[in-house]
Design a protein around this motif. Structure first.
Motif, PDB file in Angstrom:
ATOM      1  N   ILE A 168      60.085  16.187  29.417  1.00 15.53           N
ATOM      2  CA  ILE A 168      61.280  16.849  29.955  1.00 15.53           C
ATOM      3  C   ILE A 168      60.923  17.480  31.301  1.00 15.53           C
ATOM      4  O   ILE A 168      59.930  18.200  31.419  1.00 15.53           O
ATOM      5  CB  ILE A 168      61.789  17.923  28.981  1.00 15.53           C
ATOM      6  CG1 ILE A 168      62.164  17.283  27.638  1.00 15.53           C
ATOM      7  CG2 ILE A 168      62.989  18.670  29.567  1.00 15.53           C
ATOM      8  CD1 ILE A 168      62.446  18.281  26.542  1.00 15.53           C
ATOM      9  N   TYR A 169      61.732  17.190  32.313  1.00 14.45           N
ATOM     10  CA  TYR A 169      61.476  17.675  33.670  1.00 14.45           C
ATOM     11  C   TYR A 169      62.569  18.655  34.091  1.00 14.45           C
ATOM     12  O   TYR A 169      63.755  18.423  33.846  1.00 14.45           O
ATOM     13  CB  TYR A 169      61.435  16.512  34.660  1.00 14.45           C
ATOM     14  CG  TYR A 169      60.364  15.487  34.346  1.00 14.45           C
ATOM     15  CD1 TYR A 169      59.114  15.557  34.931  1.00 14.45           C
ATOM     16  CD2 TYR A 169      60.619  14.455  33.443  1.00 14.45           C
ATOM     17  CE1 TYR A 169      58.127  14.622  34.633  1.00 14.45           C
ATOM     18  CE2 TYR A 169      59.648  13.520  33.138  1.00 14.45           C
ATOM     19  CZ  TYR A 169      58.409  13.610  33.736  1.00 14.45           C
ATOM     20  OH  TYR A 169      57.439  12.684  33.436  1.00 14.45           O
ATOM     21  N   ILE A 170      62.146  19.727  34.743  1.00 11.94           N
ATOM     22  CA  ILE A 170      63.072  20.732  35.274  1.00 11.94           C
ATOM     23  C   ILE A 170      62.795  20.868  36.769  1.00 11.94           C
ATOM     24  O   ILE A 170      61.710  21.284  37.172  1.00 11.94           O
ATOM     25  CB  ILE A 170      62.899  22.091  34.562  1.00 11.94           C
ATOM     26  CG1 ILE A 170      63.148  21.942  33.058  1.00 11.94           C
ATOM     27  CG2 ILE A 170      63.840  23.132  35.158  1.00 11.94           C
ATOM     28  CD1 ILE A 170      62.825  23.186  32.264  1.00 11.94           C
ATOM     29  N   TRP A 171      63.777  20.498  37.583  1.00  9.27           N
ATOM     30  CA  TRP A 171      63.636  20.551  39.038  1.00  9.27           C
ATOM     31  C   TRP A 171      64.316  21.804  39.587  1.00  9.27           C
ATOM     32  O   TRP A 171      65.398  22.170  39.155  1.00  9.27           O
ATOM     33  CB  TRP A 171      64.265  19.314  39.680  1.00  9.27           C
ATOM     34  CG  TRP A 171      63.545  18.035  39.385  1.00  9.27           C
ATOM     35  CD1 TRP A 171      63.788  17.175  38.355  1.00  9.27           C
ATOM     36  CD2 TRP A 171      62.453  17.474  40.121  1.00  9.27           C
ATOM     37  NE1 TRP A 171      62.924  16.108  38.402  1.00  9.27           N
ATOM     38  CE2 TRP A 171      62.092  16.265  39.480  1.00  9.27           C
ATOM     39  CE3 TRP A 171      61.760  17.870  41.266  1.00  9.27           C
ATOM     40  CZ2 TRP A 171      61.060  15.455  39.949  1.00  9.27           C
ATOM     41  CZ3 TRP A 171      60.728  17.065  41.728  1.00  9.27           C
ATOM     42  CH2 TRP A 171      60.391  15.873  41.076  1.00  9.27           C
ATOM     43  N   LYS A 172      63.644  22.440  40.557  1.00 13.17           N
ATOM     44  CA  LYS A 172      64.185  23.631  41.184  1.00 13.17           C
ATOM     45  C   LYS A 172      63.989  23.548  42.694  1.00 13.17           C
ATOM     46  O   LYS A 172      62.978  23.015  43.171  1.00 13.17           O
ATOM     47  CB  LYS A 172      63.508  24.900  40.659  1.00 13.17           C
ATOM     48  CG  LYS A 172      63.718  25.149  39.177  1.00 13.17           C
ATOM     49  CD  LYS A 172      62.986  26.408  38.727  1.00 13.17           C
ATOM     50  CE  LYS A 172      63.171  26.665  37.236  1.00 13.17           C
ATOM     51  NZ  LYS A 172      62.451  27.887  36.799  1.00 13.17           N
ATOM     52  N   LEU A 177      67.821  26.274  39.794  1.00 17.55           N
ATOM     53  CA  LEU A 177      67.774  25.075  38.965  1.00 17.55           C
ATOM     54  C   LEU A 177      68.679  23.982  39.532  1.00 17.55           C
ATOM     55  O   LEU A 177      69.815  24.231  39.923  1.00 17.55           O
ATOM     56  CB  LEU A 177      68.212  25.417  37.539  1.00 17.55           C
ATOM     57  CG  LEU A 177      68.379  24.241  36.566  1.00 17.55           C
ATOM     58  CD1 LEU A 177      67.037  23.589  36.280  1.00 17.55           C
ATOM     59  CD2 LEU A 177      69.038  24.725  35.271  1.00 17.55           C
ATOM     60  N   ILE A 178      68.153  22.751  39.559  1.00 18.53           N
ATOM     61  CA  ILE A 178      68.945  21.587  39.956  1.00 18.53           C
ATOM     62  C   ILE A 178      69.279  20.832  38.668  1.00 18.53           C
ATOM     63  O   ILE A 178      68.531  19.957  38.233  1.00 18.53           O
ATOM     64  CB  ILE A 178      68.190  20.695  40.950  1.00 18.53           C
ATOM     65  CG1 ILE A 178      67.674  21.524  42.125  1.00 18.53           C
ATOM     66  CG2 ILE A 178      69.082  19.567  41.452  1.00 18.53           C
ATOM     67  CD1 ILE A 178      66.777  20.754  43.068  1.00 18.53           C
ATOM     68  N   GLN A 179      70.367  21.213  38.057  1.00 17.72           N
ATOM     69  CA  GLN A 179      70.723  20.692  36.746  1.00 17.72           C
ATOM     70  C   GLN A 179      70.907  19.169  36.766  1.00 17.72           C
ATOM     71  O   GLN A 179      70.477  18.465  35.845  1.00 17.72           O
ATOM     72  CB  GLN A 179      72.009  21.357  36.254  1.00 17.72           C
ATOM     73  CG  GLN A 179      72.389  21.005  34.815  1.00 17.72           C
ATOM     74  CD  GLN A 179      71.398  21.568  33.805  1.00 17.72           C
ATOM     75  OE1 GLN A 179      71.094  22.758  33.813  1.00 17.72           O
ATOM     76  NE2 GLN A 179      70.861  20.708  32.959  1.00 17.72           N
ATOM     77  N   ALA A 180      71.527  18.652  37.819  1.00 18.67           N
ATOM     78  CA  ALA A 180      71.832  17.220  37.876  1.00 18.67           C
ATOM     79  C   ALA A 180      70.578  16.359  37.932  1.00 18.67           C
ATOM     80  O   ALA A 180      70.620  15.186  37.554  1.00 18.67           O
ATOM     81  CB  ALA A 180      72.719  16.937  39.086  1.00 18.67           C
ATOM     82  N   ALA A 181      69.472  16.916  38.402  1.00 17.34           N
ATOM     83  CA  ALA A 181      68.243  16.134  38.532  1.00 17.34           C
ATOM     84  C   ALA A 181      67.299  16.318  37.353  1.00 17.34           C
ATOM     85  O   ALA A 181      66.312  15.584  37.227  1.00 17.34           O
ATOM     86  CB  ALA A 181      67.521  16.516  39.822  1.00 17.34           C
ATOM     87  N   SER A 182      67.578  17.297  36.474  1.00 14.58           N
ATOM     88  CA  SER A 182      66.673  17.651  35.386  1.00 14.58           C
ATOM     89  C   SER A 182      67.052  16.949  34.094  1.00 14.58           C
ATOM     90  O   SER A 182      68.189  16.542  33.896  1.00 14.58           O
ATOM     91  CB  SER A 182      66.682  19.172  35.179  1.00 14.58           C
ATOM     92  OG  SER A 182      66.357  19.858  36.362  1.00 14.58           O
ATOM     93  N   GLY A 183      66.033  16.824  33.219  1.00 16.67           N
ATOM     94  CA  GLY A 183      66.309  16.236  31.922  1.00 16.67           C
ATOM     95  C   GLY A 183      65.155  15.391  31.411  1.00 16.67           C
ATOM     96  O   GLY A 183      64.092  15.272  32.041  1.00 16.67           O
TER      97      GLY A 183
END
Length: 354
Positions: A168-172, A177-183
Motif C-alpha cells: 500500500i502506497y501513500i503519496w504526499k 495527502l494525494i488521495q488520487a495517487a495513493s492505494g
C-alpha cells in the motif's frame, strides 16, 4: 453464648489480618507486563543504521525503575531510569527484536518492539523536452508533469521480496495527502510539476497490509527554467549535440544553419507548435521558418561576418515559460577549426546531463 462470641471474634480478627496481605499481592498490577511502549527513531531505519529507543509508560514511573534493554536476547543497556538507548539494526530485511523490562520493588512491567530495516528508492523525471540520447534526467519546468516511481525493497526472512503490487502506497506533496495517487499497488504517480521558482517535497510511504514491513522515501524537487542551447546543424552529420556554441563562437564557414534546443521546455520537440521563437540578428527581427522555427541560417556571402544572434522563446499555452539567450557568432572563410573556439563542452547541457 460466650463461646460463640469468642469464635466470631477469632474469625473477624483473622479477616483483618489477611486483607492487607491480599492488597499487597494485587499491587503488582496484573497485565502490566506489556505496559511499556517503545518509540523508535527514525521511524523507518535504514539497513545497518543506528536507531534511538525511548520507553514510556502511563502506569509506572520509569525514572525510578531498574530498566534493562535487550536486542535479540542480548542486554544492550541497564540501569536505574535508563529510559533511552541506542542500537544498531541489522541488514536489509533482518529482524531486530527489542525488549525492555522495568522493576520498582515487586512491581514489574515490560515492552517489546520489532525493527525490520527496509529501503525505498524514489525516482522521478519530467515530461519536459530533452534531445535524443540525452544522458541526464528531464527536469521539471513550470507547466510540465512529474513521473514518479517508488521501488520498495521489503526483504523477507527467506531473502525474497514482498511483491510491489501487494504493498500500500501513500503519496504526499508538501505534507498534503494525494488521495488520487495513493492505494494498493500504486507504486507510480503522475503529478503536476512544481510551479515557477517553487520547490516541492514529495513523500511516499509504503507498508504491507499487516504493517510488518513499512518504509518511506522523500525528494525535494525544484522547478527549473528552460535552457536554450545552440548547435551547428551539419548537412553531413546532422545536429552536432556534442558541441554547443558558447557565447562567443567562430564558425569556419561563411554560411551555416544553427538549431536551438529548448532543454526542459514544455514541448514534445524543438518545433512543437506551442513553442514561439523570436529571432533577432544584429537587432533585426528574423521571421522563423514555419516548418522548422527552431533553426536559423546565417550567411556572410563571400566575406567574413559577425552576427549577434538573439532568441526569445515563449509558449503559446503556458505564460510562465520564457527563456532568452544571446550568441556572438563569427563566420570566417577558410578559418582553421582546430585553432578556433567553437563552443565549450563545459557549457553543453547535452554533455553535462543535469
Amino acid at each position: 453464648m460466650a463461646d460463640s462470641l469468642k469464635g466470631l471474634s477469632f474469625v473477624f480478627f483473622l479477616s483483618l489480618f489477611l486483607y492487607p496481605a491480599l492488597l499487597h499481592a494485587q499491587f503488582g498490577l496484573p497485565g502490566a507486563e506489556n505496559t511499556i511502549s517503545i518509540t523508535v527513531t527514525p521511524q523507518y531505519p535504514a539497513p545497518s543504521s543506528s536507531v534511538h529507543l525511548k520507553a514510556e509508560s502511563n502506569l509506572l514511573d520509569l525514572s525510578r525503575a531498574l530498566i534493562t534493554w535487550s536486542s535479540n536476547g542480548k542486554t544492550i543497556a541497564s540501569g536505574d531510569g535508563t529510559t533511552e538507548t541506542d542500537v544498531t539494526v541489522g541488514a536489509l530485511g533482518q529482524q531486530t527484536s527489542i525488549t525492555i523490562t522495568a522493576a520498582i520493588d515487586s512491581t514489574r512491567a515490560s515492552g517489546a518492539a520489532v525493527v525490520i530495516p527496509t529501503q525505498i528508492d524514489l525516482l522521478y523525471e519530467s515530461n519536459s523536452y530533452t534531445p535524443p540520447f540525452y544522458r541526464g534526467r528531464a527536469l521539471p519546468s513550470a507547466g510540465t508533469m512529474l513521473r514518479l516511481q517508488a521501488i520498495p525493497r521489503f526483504t523477507k526472512g527467506d531473502g525474497s521480496l514482498v511483491p510491489a503490487a501487494s504493498i500500500i502506497y501513500i503519496w504526499k506533496r508538501n505534507g498534503e495527502l494525494i488521495q488520487a495517487a495513493s492505494g494498493l499497488g500504486r507504486s507510480a504517480a503522475l503529478l503536476p510539476g512544481p510551479t515557477l521558482f517553487a520547490t516541492d517535497t514529495i513523500v511516499v510511504e509504503a507498508h504491507t497490509s499487516d504493517n510488518t514491513y513499512s518504509g518511506s522515501a522523500s525528494l525535494r524537487i525544484p522547478s527549473v527554467e528552460p535552457v536554450i542551447a545552440l548547435y551547428l546543424d551539419s548537412a553531413l552529420f546532422g545536429i552536432l549535440y556534442h558541441q554547443a556554441l558558447s557565447v562567443r563562437t567562430f564558425v569556419p564557414n561563411t554560411e551555416m544553419t544553427f538549431v536551438a534546443v529548448p532543454y526542459f521546455a514544455q514541448a514534445y520537440s524543438p518545433d512543437d507548435q506551442n513553442l514561439q521563437y523570436e529571432w533577432h540578428v544584429n537587432s533585426q527581427k528574423i521571421s522563423a521558418d514555419a516548418t522548422r522555427p527552431s533553426a536559423i541560417t546565417l550567411s556572410a556571402g563571400s566575406s567574413d561576418g559577425t552576427a549577434i544572434v538573439e532568441l526569445s522563446l515563449t509558449h503559446a499555452a503556458n505564460y510562465l515559460m520564457s527563456s532568452n539567450s544571446t550568441w556572438n557568432i563569427s563566420l570566417k572563410s577558410g578559418f582553421d577549426q582546430a585553432s578556433g573556439s567553437n563552443g565549450s563542452a563545459t557549457n553543453n547541457p547535452f554533455e553535462q546531463g543535469f
